[in-house]
Scaffold this motif. Structure first.
Motif, PDB file in Angstrom:
ATOM      1  N   GLU A  32       0.838  -1.198   0.000  1.00 33.03           N
ATOM      2  CA  GLU A  32       0.000   0.000   0.000  1.00 33.03           C
ATOM      3  C   GLU A  32       0.876   1.252   0.000  1.00 33.03           C
ATOM      4  OE1 GLU A  32      -3.016   0.093   3.005  1.00 33.03           O
ATOM      5  OE2 GLU A  32      -4.002   1.741   1.961  1.00 33.03           O
ATOM      6  N   ARG A  33       1.915   1.193   0.838  1.00 31.10           N
ATOM      7  CA  ARG A  33       2.841   2.321   0.958  1.00 31.10           C
ATOM      8  C   ARG A  33       3.549   2.599  -0.374  1.00 31.10           C
ATOM      9  NH1 ARG A  33       7.923   3.145   2.740  1.00 31.10           N
ATOM     10  NH2 ARG A  33       8.500   0.950   2.794  1.00 31.10           N
ATOM     11  N   ARG A  34       3.851   1.556  -1.115  1.00 29.26           N
ATOM     12  CA  ARG A  34       4.632   1.696  -2.338  1.00 29.26           C
ATOM     13  C   ARG A  34       3.775   1.642  -3.610  1.00 29.26           C
ATOM     14  NH1 ARG A  34      10.308  -0.440  -2.302  1.00 29.26           N
ATOM     15  NH2 ARG A  34      10.478   1.731  -2.863  1.00 29.26           N
ATOM     16  N   HIS A  35       2.449   1.709  -3.427  1.00 26.86           N
ATOM     17  CA  HIS A  35       1.512   1.680  -4.565  1.00 26.86           C
ATOM     18  C   HIS A  35       1.703   0.437  -5.430  1.00 26.86           C
ATOM     19  CE1 HIS A  35       0.628   5.684  -3.284  1.00 26.86           C
ATOM     20  NE2 HIS A  35       1.884   6.040  -3.464  1.00 26.86           N
ATOM     21  N   LEU A  36       1.977  -0.681  -4.773  1.00 24.52           N
ATOM     22  CA  LEU A  36       2.069  -1.956  -5.493  1.00 24.52           C
ATOM     23  C   LEU A  36       0.764  -2.716  -5.312  1.00 24.52           C
ATOM     24  CD1 LEU A  36       5.664  -3.162  -4.484  1.00 24.52           C
ATOM     25  CD2 LEU A  36       4.942  -2.268  -6.697  1.00 24.52           C
ATOM     26  N   THR A  37       0.397  -3.474  -6.324  1.00 19.46           N
ATOM     27  CA  THR A  37      -0.786  -4.333  -6.234  1.00 19.46           C
ATOM     28  C   THR A  37      -0.387  -5.714  -6.742  1.00 19.46           C
ATOM     29  OG1 THR A  37      -1.442  -3.470  -8.396  1.00 19.46           O
ATOM     30  CG2 THR A  37      -2.520  -2.492  -6.485  1.00 19.46           C
ATOM     31  N   GLY A  38      -1.296  -6.684  -6.576  1.00 24.39           N
ATOM     32  CA  GLY A  38      -0.955  -8.009  -7.085  1.00 24.39           C
ATOM     33  C   GLY A  38      -1.756  -9.107  -6.440  1.00 24.39           C
ATOM     34  N   ALA A  39      -1.296 -10.330  -6.664  1.00 27.81           N
ATOM     35  CA  ALA A  39      -2.023 -11.484  -6.156  1.00 27.81           C
ATOM     36  C   ALA A  39      -1.045 -12.604  -5.817  1.00 27.81           C
ATOM     37  CB  ALA A  39      -3.019 -11.972  -7.199  1.00 27.81           C
ATOM     38  N   LEU A  40      -1.457 -13.429  -4.860  1.00 30.16           N
ATOM     39  CA  LEU A  40      -0.622 -14.533  -4.395  1.00 30.16           C
ATOM     40  C   LEU A  40      -1.473 -15.800  -4.361  1.00 30.16           C
ATOM     41  CD1 LEU A  40       2.192 -15.172  -2.907  1.00 30.16           C
ATOM     42  CD2 LEU A  40       0.914 -14.888  -0.793  1.00 30.16           C
ATOM     43  N   ILE A  41      -0.928 -16.886  -4.920  1.00 34.97           N
ATOM     44  CA  ILE A  41      -1.562 -18.206  -4.780  1.00 34.97           C
ATOM     45  C   ILE A  41      -0.594 -19.046  -3.948  1.00 34.97           C
ATOM     46  CG2 ILE A  41      -2.374 -20.275  -5.963  1.00 34.97           C
ATOM     47  CD1 ILE A  41      -2.700 -18.715  -8.498  1.00 34.97           C
ATOM     48  N   PHE A  42      -1.138 -19.806  -3.012  1.00 31.02           N
ATOM     49  CA  PHE A  42      -0.285 -20.645  -2.163  1.00 31.02           C
ATOM     50  C   PHE A  42      -0.958 -21.999  -2.036  1.00 31.02           C
ATOM     51  CE2 PHE A  42       0.574 -21.898   2.392  1.00 31.02           C
ATOM     52  CZ  PHE A  42       1.818 -22.436   2.120  1.00 31.02           C
ATOM     53  N   CYS A  50       2.123 -12.415  -8.302  1.00 28.21           N
ATOM     54  CA  CYS A  50       2.156 -11.370  -9.322  1.00 28.21           C
ATOM     55  C   CYS A  50       2.262 -10.039  -8.589  1.00 28.21           C
ATOM     56  CB  CYS A  50       0.861 -11.427 -10.120  1.00 28.21           C
ATOM     57  SG  CYS A  50       0.598 -10.016 -11.186  1.00 28.21           S
ATOM     58  N   LEU A  51       3.220  -9.214  -8.989  1.00 30.38           N
ATOM     59  CA  LEU A  51       3.400  -7.877  -8.397  1.00 30.38           C
ATOM     60  C   LEU A  51       3.331  -6.872  -9.520  1.00 30.38           C
ATOM     61  CD1 LEU A  51       6.564  -8.141  -6.108  1.00 30.38           C
ATOM     62  CD2 LEU A  51       4.326  -7.287  -5.382  1.00 30.38           C
ATOM     63  N   GLU A  52       2.611  -5.779  -9.307  1.00 29.92           N
ATOM     64  CA  GLU A  52       2.555  -4.760 -10.353  1.00 29.92           C
ATOM     65  C   GLU A  52       2.635  -3.358  -9.743  1.00 29.92           C
ATOM     66  OE1 GLU A  52      -1.000  -6.198 -12.282  1.00 29.92           O
ATOM     67  OE2 GLU A  52      -2.284  -5.247 -10.804  1.00 29.92           O
ATOM     68  N   GLY A  53       3.246  -2.458 -10.496  1.00 31.33           N
ATOM     69  CA  GLY A  53       3.414  -1.095 -10.017  1.00 31.33           C
ATOM     70  C   GLY A  53       4.613  -0.457 -10.705  1.00 31.33           C
ATOM     71  N   GLY A  54       5.096   0.626 -10.116  1.00 29.57           N
ATOM     72  CA  GLY A  54       6.273   1.309 -10.667  1.00 29.57           C
ATOM     73  C   GLY A  54       7.458   0.349 -10.666  1.00 29.57           C
ATOM     74  N   TRP A  90      -6.226  -4.728  -5.323  1.00 23.29           N
ATOM     75  CA  TRP A  90      -5.689  -5.737  -4.410  1.00 23.29           C
ATOM     76  C   TRP A  90      -4.262  -5.359  -3.995  1.00 23.29           C
ATOM     77  CZ3 TRP A  90      -6.970 -11.395  -6.344  1.00 23.29           C
ATOM     78  CH2 TRP A  90      -8.339 -11.505  -6.561  1.00 23.29           C
ATOM     79  N   THR A  91      -4.088  -4.956  -2.724  1.00 24.53           N
ATOM     80  CA  THR A  91      -2.709  -4.671  -2.277  1.00 24.53           C
ATOM     81  C   THR A  91      -1.909  -5.974  -2.250  1.00 24.53           C
ATOM     82  OG1 THR A  91      -3.486  -4.794   0.003  1.00 24.53           O
ATOM     83  CG2 THR A  91      -3.137  -2.584  -0.916  1.00 24.53           C
ATOM     84  N   MET A  92      -2.544  -7.078  -1.993  1.00 25.26           N
ATOM     85  CA  MET A  92      -2.004  -8.417  -2.260  1.00 25.26           C
ATOM     86  C   MET A  92      -3.140  -9.417  -2.084  1.00 25.26           C
ATOM     87  SD  MET A  92       0.199 -10.301  -3.510  1.00 25.26           S
ATOM     88  CE  MET A  92       1.193  -8.896  -3.963  1.00 25.26           C
ATOM     89  N   GLY A  93      -3.861  -9.634  -3.197  1.00 22.04           N
ATOM     90  CA  GLY A  93      -4.984 -10.570  -3.162  1.00 22.04           C
ATOM     91  C   GLY A  93      -4.480 -11.978  -2.913  1.00 22.04           C
ATOM     92  N   TYR A  94      -5.232 -12.735  -2.152  1.00 21.21           N
ATOM     93  CA  TYR A  94      -4.809 -14.099  -1.816  1.00 21.21           C
ATOM     94  C   TYR A  94      -5.912 -15.050  -2.249  1.00 21.21           C
ATOM     95  CZ  TYR A  94      -3.410 -18.051   1.103  1.00 21.21           C
ATOM     96  OH  TYR A  94      -3.036 -19.293   1.558  1.00 21.21           O
ATOM     97  N   MET A 132      -7.896 -14.705 -12.443  1.00 15.99           N
ATOM     98  CA  MET A 132      -7.926 -14.502 -10.988  1.00 15.99           C
ATOM     99  C   MET A 132      -8.590 -13.189 -10.588  1.00 15.99           C
ATOM    100  SD  MET A 132      -4.338 -15.862  -9.512  1.00 15.99           S
ATOM    101  CE  MET A 132      -4.556 -15.158  -7.890  1.00 15.99           C
ATOM    102  N   ARG A 133      -8.519 -12.228 -11.501  1.00 17.94           N
ATOM    103  CA  ARG A 133      -9.108 -10.915 -11.216  1.00 17.94           C
ATOM    104  C   ARG A 133     -10.555 -11.001 -10.739  1.00 17.94           C
ATOM    105  NH1 ARG A 133      -7.757  -6.912 -16.010  1.00 17.94           N
ATOM    106  NH2 ARG A 133      -8.515  -8.729 -17.134  1.00 17.94           N
ATOM    107  N   SER A 134     -11.295 -11.961 -11.313  1.00 17.30           N
ATOM    108  CA  SER A 134     -12.723 -12.045 -10.989  1.00 17.30           C
ATOM    109  C   SER A 134     -12.980 -12.940  -9.781  1.00 17.30           C
ATOM    110  CB  SER A 134     -13.482 -12.586 -12.191  1.00 17.30           C
ATOM    111  OG  SER A 134     -12.955 -13.853 -12.514  1.00 17.30           O
ATOM    112  N   MET A 135     -11.913 -13.518  -9.214  1.00 21.25           N
ATOM    113  CA  MET A 135     -12.124 -14.466  -8.107  1.00 21.25           C
ATOM    114  C   MET A 135     -12.211 -13.753  -6.769  1.00 21.25           C
ATOM    115  SD  MET A 135      -9.562 -17.533  -9.146  1.00 21.25           S
ATOM    116  CE  MET A 135      -9.470 -18.024 -10.860  1.00 21.25           C
TER     117      MET A 135
END
Ligand code: FAD
Length: 139
Positions: A32-42, A50-54, A90-94, A132-135
């Protein structure tokens, strides 16, 4: 600002008492602090993230993640510029690997029903990320 998306997988090591929840807590706070978004599967053996941002923020965060002893054998799948984020909210969707929606998406991109990122190419991973976006995210 040029936006990038980075995707890697890794193998779980000792997660300590905090488990995956502690990883998600610090990831969401820092992202959130670094304006990153993404998703994690475990799935108990592998992480797929997946990490996205600057791109500077992605590079710095990925170098921290790569040194984290809670996982190992980190393998890059893809890094590329993007016009828009796949996970803007998603700051980090799981997404847990047992989710029926994820299982069905995995069946489309993997030759076996088991979640093994070792078999995932960059194109298949991007297809999976878009699905995953729609999950429903959990955790
Ligand atoms: P600190 O929390 O002080 O960490 C210092 C060092 O200790 C780091 O090397 C850290 O890796 C390690 N560490 C921290 N907690 C533990 C613990 N419980 N057990 C063992 N070692 C520990 N961070 C993000 O910012 N964004 C993400 O998207 C992200 N995704 C992650 C995905 C995975 C699969 C893993 C394993 C970690 C992820 N992290 C993520 C966490 C990241 O590795 C750092 O722990 C976090 O960014 C804080 O690091 P720090 O150096 O700022 O501070």
């Amino acid at each position: 600002m040029i936006l990038s998306q980075l995707i890697y997988f890794s193998e779980k090591r000792d997660l300590g008492p905090g488990g995956v929840a502690a990883i998600l807590d610090s990831a969401r706070r820092e992202n959130e602090r670094r304006h990153l978004t993404g998703a994690l599967i475990f799935n108990q053996t592998y992480f797929l993230q997946c990490l996205e941002g600057g791109r500077k923020a992605i590079t710095e965060t990925f170098s921290k993640i790569a040194k984290d002893p809670r996982h190992d054998d980190i393998t890059l799948i893809s890094v590329h510029d993007i016009d828009v984020r796949d996970f803007p909210d998603w700051t980090m969707g799981y997404v847990v690997s047992t989710s029926p929606e994820l299982k069905s998406a995995l069946r489309e991109v993997l030759p076996t029903p088991d979640f093994s990122p070792v078999l995932l190419g960059a194109a298949a991973t991007l297809t999976l990320m878009k699905r995953m976006r729609s999950m429903q995210q959990t955790g």
